[in-house]
Design an enzyme around this catalytic site. Structure first.
Site, PDB file in Angstrom:
ATOM      1  N   ASP A  62      34.997  38.449  52.479  1.00  0.00           N
ATOM      2  CA  ASP A  62      34.660  38.475  53.905  1.00  0.00           C
ATOM      3  C   ASP A  62      35.785  37.785  54.670  1.00  0.00           C
ATOM      4  O   ASP A  62      36.667  37.184  54.068  1.00  0.00           O
ATOM      5  CB  ASP A  62      33.277  37.857  54.172  1.00  0.00           C
ATOM      6  CG  ASP A  62      33.205  36.359  53.898  1.00  0.00           C
ATOM      7  OD1 ASP A  62      34.020  35.855  53.087  1.00  0.00           O
ATOM      8  OD2 ASP A  62      32.330  35.689  54.463  1.00  0.00           O
ATOM      9  N   TYR A  64      38.324  35.406  56.842  1.00  0.00           N
ATOM     10  CA  TYR A  64      38.569  33.968  56.974  1.00  0.00           C
ATOM     11  C   TYR A  64      37.638  33.408  58.045  1.00  0.00           C
ATOM     12  O   TYR A  64      37.414  34.045  59.075  1.00  0.00           O
ATOM     13  CB  TYR A  64      40.013  33.710  57.390  1.00  0.00           C
ATOM     14  CG  TYR A  64      41.061  34.137  56.387  1.00  0.00           C
ATOM     15  CD1 TYR A  64      41.057  33.651  55.082  1.00  0.00           C
ATOM     16  CD2 TYR A  64      42.092  35.002  56.762  1.00  0.00           C
ATOM     17  CE1 TYR A  64      42.049  34.021  54.172  1.00  0.00           C
ATOM     18  CE2 TYR A  64      43.086  35.375  55.862  1.00  0.00           C
ATOM     19  CZ  TYR A  64      43.053  34.883  54.573  1.00  0.00           C
ATOM     20  OH  TYR A  64      44.032  35.247  53.687  1.00  0.00           O
ATOM     21  N   PHE A  75      42.800  39.306  53.966  1.00  0.00           N
ATOM     22  CA  PHE A  75      43.864  38.396  53.530  1.00  0.00           C
ATOM     23  C   PHE A  75      44.947  38.155  54.578  1.00  0.00           C
ATOM     24  O   PHE A  75      45.707  37.195  54.467  1.00  0.00           O
ATOM     25  CB  PHE A  75      44.502  38.859  52.212  1.00  0.00           C
ATOM     26  CG  PHE A  75      43.563  38.852  51.041  1.00  0.00           C
ATOM     27  CD1 PHE A  75      43.094  37.654  50.523  1.00  0.00           C
ATOM     28  CD2 PHE A  75      43.111  40.031  50.490  1.00  0.00           C
ATOM     29  CE1 PHE A  75      42.210  37.636  49.454  1.00  0.00           C
ATOM     30  CE2 PHE A  75      42.223  40.025  49.420  1.00  0.00           C
ATOM     31  CZ  PHE A  75      41.773  38.830  48.904  1.00  0.00           C
ATOM     32  N   HIS A 184      39.617  36.818  41.845  1.00  0.00           N
ATOM     33  CA  HIS A 184      40.013  36.628  43.241  1.00  0.00           C
ATOM     34  C   HIS A 184      41.220  35.685  43.297  1.00  0.00           C
ATOM     35  O   HIS A 184      41.330  34.761  42.488  1.00  0.00           O
ATOM     36  CB  HIS A 184      38.843  36.028  44.024  1.00  0.00           C
ATOM     37  CG  HIS A 184      39.016  36.084  45.503  1.00  0.00           C
ATOM     38  ND1 HIS A 184      39.704  35.121  46.208  1.00  0.00           N
ATOM     39  CD2 HIS A 184      38.605  36.998  46.412  1.00  0.00           C
ATOM     40  CE1 HIS A 184      39.702  35.430  47.480  1.00  0.00           C
ATOM     41  NE2 HIS A 184      39.038  36.566  47.650  1.00  0.00           N
TER      42      HIS A 184
END
Length: 219
Positions: A62, A64, A75, A184
């Site tokens: 999801d 930041y 990202f 991740h």
């Protein structure tokens, strides 16, 4: 908002009962709380990477959840915003995999404009509360997005990092595509298989084997 190959898909999804319920929830959240990304940027990934141009899909979790970071592409952060830890680890893997110079910013627009579709499994978040908008309907929307991409004949590489992203693998059964999974890139998990995954060189090798120009991953 989007007038490209995604337009028919988005118009159809926006008309569905599940999405109308999600939209009501999101509207109330934006009215009463601090929500990221800014409302006008929620669908940025669809705007900047046309459906017909998609070569690689990077699936995040999801957005930041700190100020000024999220802008609708997983990202990525805008210029002059400090590079978040997960993206630093992505840059480290890029350096180790392809020798890319580690940049001093986190703006991934260069990728998006080459056909790297930067999608989060959940597309909004409350300030300071990771995954606060999970199980509200976004997962249905992003499932449908992945299914739409799966239907395409053009070769696409799906990079699924972390468990929420990997949960989408069951939707991908088109032999024209390549699905790569890893931990991740978060500092909490990157050492459990993200570092050393070499997804960037593998993606380019696959694209080139299908006669498709590779991605210039250097930011």
């Amino acid at each position: 908002m989007v007038e490209n190959g995604w337009t028919p898909f988005l118009k159809n999804e926006f008309a569905q009962p599940y999405f109308q319920s999600l939209a009501s929830f999101i509207h109330e959240e934006y009215e009463t709380k601090t929500i990221y990304p800014p409302k006008k940027e929620v669908f940025s990934c669809f705007y900047y990477t046309d459906l017909k141009d998609v070569k690689v899909v990077i699936l995040g979790q999801d957005p930041y959840h700190e100020p000024f970071q999220a802008h609708g592409m997983c990202f990525s952060v805008k210029p002059n915003v400090a590079v978040p830890p997960s993206l630093k680890n992505i840059y480290k893997e890029l350096h180790d995999d392809l020798g890319c110079t580690i940049p001093n910013h986190g703006y991934l627009m260069k990728w998006a404009k080459q056909g790297v579709f930067l999608l989060n499994t959940v597309m909004t978040v409350e300030k300071g509360k990771a995954f606060s908008h999970s199980k509200k309907g976004w997962e249905i929307f992003t499932d449908h997005t992945i299914q739409k991409l799966n239907e395409l004949d053009q070769p696409i590489v799906f990079l699924l990092w972390g468990r929420p992203a990997q949960s989408k693998a069951a939707l991908l059964n088109n032999p024209n595509h390549l699905v790569l999974t890893a931990a991740h890139p978060s500092p909490l998990s990157a050492h459990n298989g993200f570092f050393g995954c070499r997804h960037f060189s593998k993606a380019n090798a696959f694209l080139e084997s299908r006669g498709v120009a590779p991605i210039d991953w250097q930011i």
